[in-house]
Design a protein around this motif. Structure first.
Motif, PDB file in Angstrom:
ATOM      1  N   ARG A  22       0.840  -1.193   0.000  1.00 49.63           N
ATOM      2  CA  ARG A  22       0.000   0.000   0.000  1.00 49.63           C
ATOM      3  C   ARG A  22       0.877   1.245   0.000  1.00 49.63           C
ATOM      4  NH1 ARG A  22      -2.943   0.417   4.951  1.00 49.63           N
ATOM      5  NH2 ARG A  22      -4.557   1.618   3.878  1.00 49.63           N
ATOM      6  N   VAL A  24       0.657   4.739   1.314  1.00 45.74           N
ATOM      7  CA  VAL A  24      -0.168   5.460   2.273  1.00 45.74           C
ATOM      8  C   VAL A  24       0.499   6.774   2.687  1.00 45.74           C
ATOM      9  CG1 VAL A  24      -1.143   3.315   3.151  1.00 45.74           C
ATOM     10  CG2 VAL A  24       0.864   4.300   4.257  1.00 45.74           C
ATOM     11  N   ASP A  35     -10.517   7.775   1.348  1.00 43.62           N
ATOM     12  CA  ASP A  35      -9.864   6.513   1.700  1.00 43.62           C
ATOM     13  C   ASP A  35     -10.695   5.707   2.699  1.00 43.62           C
ATOM     14  OD1 ASP A  35      -7.775   7.162   0.077  1.00 43.62           O
ATOM     15  OD2 ASP A  35      -6.374   7.686   1.683  1.00 43.62           O
ATOM     16  N   GLU A  38      -8.320  -0.458   6.139  1.00 43.88           N
ATOM     17  CA  GLU A  38      -8.328  -1.905   5.917  1.00 43.88           C
ATOM     18  C   GLU A  38      -9.196  -2.576   6.977  1.00 43.88           C
ATOM     19  OE1 GLU A  38      -4.841  -4.349   4.459  1.00 43.88           O
ATOM     20  OE2 GLU A  38      -3.811  -2.645   5.369  1.00 43.88           O
ATOM     21  N   ARG A  67     -10.015  -8.634   0.697  1.00 42.63           N
ATOM     22  CA  ARG A  67      -9.250  -7.486   1.188  1.00 42.63           C
ATOM     23  C   ARG A  67     -10.135  -6.279   1.486  1.00 42.63           C
ATOM     24  NH1 ARG A  67      -6.359 -11.996   0.902  1.00 42.63           N
ATOM     25  NH2 ARG A  67      -4.121 -11.647   0.614  1.00 42.63           N
ATOM     26  N   MET A  87      -8.248   1.949  -0.591  1.00 45.24           N
ATOM     27  CA  MET A  87      -7.410   1.450   0.490  1.00 45.24           C
ATOM     28  C   MET A  87      -5.938   1.554   0.141  1.00 45.24           C
ATOM     29  SD  MET A  87      -9.518  -1.820   2.015  1.00 45.24           S
ATOM     30  CE  MET A  87     -11.237  -1.632   2.523  1.00 45.24           C
ATOM     31  N   CYS A  88      -5.663   2.323  -0.936  1.00 45.10           N
ATOM     32  CA  CYS A  88      -4.283   2.673  -1.312  1.00 45.10           C
ATOM     33  C   CYS A  88      -3.440   1.487  -1.761  1.00 45.10           C
ATOM     34  CB  CYS A  88      -3.579   3.388  -0.151  1.00 45.10           C
ATOM     35  SG  CYS A  88      -4.465   4.835   0.469  1.00 45.10           S
ATOM     36  N   PHE A  89      -4.060   0.402  -2.221  1.00 47.51           N
ATOM     37  CA  PHE A  89      -3.281  -0.738  -2.684  1.00 47.51           C
ATOM     38  C   PHE A  89      -2.583  -0.407  -3.996  1.00 47.51           C
ATOM     39  CE2 PHE A  89      -6.245  -3.127   0.095  1.00 47.51           C
ATOM     40  CZ  PHE A  89      -5.298  -3.785   0.855  1.00 47.51           C
TER      41      PHE A  89
END
Length: 254
Positions: A22, A24, A35, A38, A67, A87-89
């Motif tokens: 990620r 972040v 956002d 998780e 996820r 979730m910034c993956f």
């Protein structure tokens, strides 16, 4: 805020979580308001069977965690890898069928509508009950945390302080088909509002709070009438902001 301080606030770092890599913000408080955090995974010992098809897990039927929701599924029910920018993956991640559908629907916002908000559009802007309006360009800041309004004056509105959003229409009264979440407008389909249906969108009303003030402030954005394409751009911006408001409220309700 100086450019150096702003750069530190917007700095990001690469982290590895059980779900994947990620990108972040270094400072959690400066993350995008869109956002999502998780989820906590359902412990393995609490899910002996797939939470979708009820298949029993064994050596051949392995368990996988979605996820996005954190629930436990077999590979058949959780085999899709879909992008999850909220979730910034960095890469697409494993999701169950229901969550994958939601993530794909959100992809339009992050791939197209977010760019529209960042580009901005021109509106007639008024605050509170004032009858005076000012021509201003309204756009989302690069860090997605502020609405910036620029004209003869300059205003910054923190996105997380927006309490309600309502689309203003002309034609048949808006709303009535279903309750709207947290002040967003319900009723007409997106097509009828944005594509010249019986009720046509003309602008947007936002209510927001300011630090240290107890009451909320109302901001009214009205799209002008012209033949140079700015109204079309304004309509696209309003549609994108309407979608952004829904995502924002979902983030608050998580």
């Amino acid at each position: 805020m100086s450019s150096e301080v702003a750069a530190r606030c917007d700095a990001k770092k690469l982290v590895r979580s059980p779900s994947g890599l990620r990108m972040v913000p270094e400072h959690r408080a400066f993350g995008s308001p869109f956002d999502l955090e998780e989820p906590q995974w359902v412990p393995d010992k609490e899910c002996p069977r797939c939470m979708q098809c009820d298949a029993k897990f064994d050596f051949l039927t392995r368990k996988h965690h979605c996820r996005r929701c954190g629930k436990c599924f077999c590979d058949k029910c959780c085999g899709q890898k879909v992008a999850l920018p909220r979730m910034c993956f960095v890469d697409p991640v494993r999701q169950c069928a229901a969550c994958a559908l939601v993530s794909r629907r959100e992809a339009e916002f992050f791939d197209k509508q977010l760019r529209v908000l960042l580009s901005g559009a021109t509106f007639l802007v008024s605050f509170g009950n004032s009858e005076n309006s000012e021509t201003m360009v309204c756009r989302l800041s690069g860090n997605q945390r502020y609405l910036l309004l620029d004209g003869a004056s300059h205003h910054e509105i923190q996105v997380t302080h927006i309490a309600a959003v309502q689309v203003l229409t002309e034609g048949f009264p808006a709303g009535g088909d279903a309750p709207a979440p947290h002040g967003t407008e319900a009723g007409h389909s997106r097509g009828s509002l944005w594509a010249g249906g019986a009720a046509r969108a003309t602008g947007m009303s936002l209510q927001f709070s300011t630090p240290g003030a107890e009451s909320v402030v109302q901001l009214k954005l009205t799209a002008g009438e012209d033949a140079h394409g700015s109204r079309k751009q304004a309509m696209a911006w309003l549609a994108a902001m309407h979608k952004a408001a829904k995502l924002l409220y979902e983030s608050r309700d998580q």
